[in-house]
Design a protein around this motif. Structure first.
Motif, PDB file in Angstrom:
ATOM      1  N   LYS A 104       0.806  -1.223   0.000  1.00  0.00           N
ATOM      2  CA  LYS A 104       0.000   0.000   0.000  1.00  0.00           C
ATOM      3  C   LYS A 104       0.837   1.271   0.000  1.00  0.00           C
ATOM      4  CE  LYS A 104      -0.731   0.009   5.051  1.00  0.00           C
ATOM      5  NZ  LYS A 104      -0.073   1.304   5.317  1.00  0.00           N
ATOM      6  N   ASP A 105       2.107   1.169   0.422  1.00  0.00           N
ATOM      7  CA  ASP A 105       2.960   2.354   0.479  1.00  0.00           C
ATOM      8  C   ASP A 105       3.914   2.452  -0.710  1.00  0.00           C
ATOM      9  OD1 ASP A 105       1.922   3.158   3.020  1.00  0.00           O
ATOM     10  OD2 ASP A 105       3.174   1.630   3.974  1.00  0.00           O
ATOM     11  N   ALA A 106       3.905   1.468  -1.583  1.00  0.00           N
ATOM     12  CA  ALA A 106       4.844   1.441  -2.706  1.00  0.00           C
ATOM     13  C   ALA A 106       4.365   2.324  -3.854  1.00  0.00           C
ATOM     14  CB  ALA A 106       5.023   0.005  -3.193  1.00  0.00           C
ATOM     15  N   ASN A 107       5.262   2.618  -4.770  1.00  0.00           N
ATOM     16  CA  ASN A 107       4.918   3.392  -5.964  1.00  0.00           C
ATOM     17  C   ASN A 107       4.072   2.547  -6.915  1.00  0.00           C
ATOM     18  OD1 ASN A 107       6.401   5.659  -5.126  1.00  0.00           O
ATOM     19  ND2 ASN A 107       8.287   4.848  -6.035  1.00  0.00           N
ATOM     20  N   GLU A 108       3.186   3.212  -7.638  1.00  0.00           N
ATOM     21  CA  GLU A 108       2.327   2.528  -8.595  1.00  0.00           C
ATOM     22  C   GLU A 108       3.054   2.333  -9.929  1.00  0.00           C
ATOM     23  OE1 GLU A 108      -1.287   4.682  -9.017  1.00  0.00           O
ATOM     24  OE2 GLU A 108      -1.715   4.708  -6.865  1.00  0.00           O
ATOM     25  N   ILE A 109       2.793   1.191 -10.571  1.00  0.00           N
ATOM     26  CA  ILE A 109       3.374   0.875 -11.869  1.00  0.00           C
ATOM     27  C   ILE A 109       2.255   0.483 -12.822  1.00  0.00           C
ATOM     28  CG2 ILE A 109       4.966  -0.621 -13.139  1.00  0.00           C
ATOM     29  CD1 ILE A 109       6.396  -1.148 -10.487  1.00  0.00           C
ATOM     30  N   LYS A 110       2.242   1.054 -14.022  1.00  0.00           N
ATOM     31  CA  LYS A 110       1.287   0.651 -15.047  1.00  0.00           C
ATOM     32  C   LYS A 110       1.897  -0.469 -15.887  1.00  0.00           C
ATOM     33  CE  LYS A 110      -1.202   5.038 -15.638  1.00  0.00           C
ATOM     34  NZ  LYS A 110      -1.584   6.098 -16.615  1.00  0.00           N
ATOM     35  N   LEU A 111       1.127  -1.531 -16.082  1.00  0.00           N
ATOM     36  CA  LEU A 111       1.588  -2.670 -16.868  1.00  0.00           C
ATOM     37  C   LEU A 111       0.633  -2.889 -18.027  1.00  0.00           C
ATOM     38  CD1 LEU A 111       2.424  -5.056 -13.903  1.00  0.00           C
ATOM     39  CD2 LEU A 111       4.081  -3.867 -15.342  1.00  0.00           C
ATOM     40  N   SER A 112       1.140  -2.822 -19.247  1.00  0.00           N
ATOM     41  CA  SER A 112       0.316  -3.013 -20.435  1.00  0.00           C
ATOM     42  C   SER A 112       0.025  -4.488 -20.666  1.00  0.00           C
ATOM     43  CB  SER A 112       1.020  -2.433 -21.661  1.00  0.00           C
ATOM     44  OG  SER A 112       1.205  -1.042 -21.512  1.00  0.00           O
ATOM     45  N   ALA A 113      -1.037  -4.755 -21.404  1.00  0.00           N
ATOM     46  CA  ALA A 113      -1.453  -6.137 -21.654  1.00  0.00           C
ATOM     47  C   ALA A 113      -0.355  -6.941 -22.341  1.00  0.00           C
ATOM     48  CB  ALA A 113      -2.725  -6.148 -22.503  1.00  0.00           C
ATOM     49  N   SER A 114       0.389  -6.322 -23.232  1.00  0.00           N
ATOM     50  CA  SER A 114       1.436  -7.054 -23.948  1.00  0.00           C
ATOM     51  C   SER A 114       2.614  -7.424 -23.055  1.00  0.00           C
ATOM     52  CB  SER A 114       1.936  -6.243 -25.148  1.00  0.00           C
ATOM     53  OG  SER A 114       2.514  -5.011 -24.720  1.00  0.00           O
ATOM     54  N   ASP A 115       2.674  -6.832 -21.849  1.00  0.00           N
ATOM     55  CA  ASP A 115       3.726  -7.180 -20.887  1.00  0.00           C
ATOM     56  C   ASP A 115       3.383  -8.443 -20.103  1.00  0.00           C
ATOM     57  OD1 ASP A 115       5.184  -4.846 -21.488  1.00  0.00           O
ATOM     58  OD2 ASP A 115       4.038  -3.677 -20.028  1.00  0.00           O
ATOM     59  N   LEU A 116       2.115  -8.852 -20.137  1.00  0.00           N
ATOM     60  CA  LEU A 116       1.616  -9.871 -19.219  1.00  0.00           C
ATOM     61  C   LEU A 116       1.097 -11.107 -19.936  1.00  0.00           C
ATOM     62  CD1 LEU A 116      -0.477  -7.475 -16.931  1.00  0.00           C
ATOM     63  CD2 LEU A 116       1.886  -8.245 -16.567  1.00  0.00           C
ATOM     64  N   LYS A 117       1.108 -12.232 -19.212  1.00  0.00           N
ATOM     65  CA  LYS A 117       0.399 -13.435 -19.642  1.00  0.00           C
ATOM     66  C   LYS A 117      -0.962 -13.487 -18.959  1.00  0.00           C
ATOM     67  CE  LYS A 117       4.152 -16.608 -20.842  1.00  0.00           C
ATOM     68  NZ  LYS A 117       4.777 -17.931 -20.529  1.00  0.00           N
ATOM     69  N   TYR A 118      -0.978 -13.257 -17.663  1.00  0.00           N
ATOM     70  CA  TYR A 118      -2.234 -13.255 -16.910  1.00  0.00           C
ATOM     71  C   TYR A 118      -2.008 -12.577 -15.571  1.00  0.00           C
ATOM     72  CZ  TYR A 118      -0.148 -17.279 -14.470  1.00  0.00           C
ATOM     73  OH  TYR A 118       0.688 -18.102 -13.758  1.00  0.00           O
ATOM     74  N   PHE A 119      -3.111 -12.275 -14.896  1.00  0.00           N
ATOM     75  CA  PHE A 119      -3.014 -11.756 -13.533  1.00  0.00           C
ATOM     76  C   PHE A 119      -4.234 -12.177 -12.745  1.00  0.00           C
ATOM     77  CE2 PHE A 119      -5.385  -8.358 -15.622  1.00  0.00           C
ATOM     78  CZ  PHE A 119      -6.292  -7.936 -14.661  1.00  0.00           C
TER      79      PHE A 119
END
Length: 220
Positions: free
Chosen positions: A61-76
């Motif tokens: 909850k205290d960490a920095n936010e990161i945006k991850l695009s769909a092409s970076d991922l397999k699933y979540f």
């Protein structure tokens, strides 16, 4: 042959289901690295890569936010929901070239649900026979049934798909509903009997899914 399936749950879908909130979960990227933390599955704002959906992630909850695009991922996984990366097949148009679909039923033939955004339109709009393809006036063109919420600038559209994997999605429609859902739920004869008896249709998909999961839980 078109490979996309969606069906809209026309009951018990509320605007609260679209709330932007942090949920515990994890993602697996295209290099098979896995990271646990907090995830926003439906964030607002600009995507880091044009034409791709994205999630927002932070380790705590205290960490920095990161945006991850769909092409970076397999699933979540966010909360109790699992999402896989998919993209429209020939003949289908989605707002994003790469997007996420939620896994509703993880059977041999899987059921997925897609949530997209459309501009304009009335506060609540049900479009039988329409799937997700951008058209004039914010309507969608394609297979399946779309259910949209929200007025003014945008609407939220929910549609269901089926397929053996997210590369082989096919749109669920009133014409194929009985055969497809009977195949997906074939391990539960009571559910199949109710489908064949026309007790369930695309207007009460949520009840059918809940009943199927109830049967599965009782058997286990």
């Amino acid at each position: 042959m078109r490979r996309i399936i969606l069906t809209a749950s026309l009951a018990t879908i509320s605007l609260s289901s679209f709330a932007q909130k942090w949920q515990p979960g994890y993602f697996t990227d295209v290099k098979d690295n896995q990271m646990k933390g907090l995830i926003q599955a439906y964030p607002s704002g600009k995507s880091p890569i044009k034409g791709q959906a994205f999630i927002v992630f932070k380790e705590n909850k205290d960490a920095n936010e990161i945006k991850l695009s769909a092409s970076d991922l397999k699933y979540f996984v966010a909360g109790q929901d699992s999402f896989v990366v998919a993209h429209p097949s020939m003949g289908e148009v989605w707002p994003n070239e790469f997007d996420f679909v939620r896994v509703v039923l993880d059977e041999e033939l899987k059921l997925y649900v897609y949530r997209g955004n459309v501009s304009g339109g009335s506060p609540v709009h049900v479009s039988p026979g329409l799937g997700l393809g951008l058209g004039t006036g914010g309507s969608y063109v394609g297979g399946g049934v779309g259910l949209s919420f929200g007025g003014g600038g945008s609407k939220k559209v929910i549609t269901y798909y089926y397929g053996a994997n997210p590369a082989e999605l096919v749109a669920l429609s009133p014409l194929n509903f009985e055969d497809v859902m009977a195949e997906i739920m074939g391990d539960e004869p009571d559910a199949v009997d109710r489908i064949k008896s026309h007790l369930y249709n695309m207007g009460n998909m949520d009840k059918l899914i809940a009943y199927f999961k109830q049967l599965q839980a009782a058997r286990k």
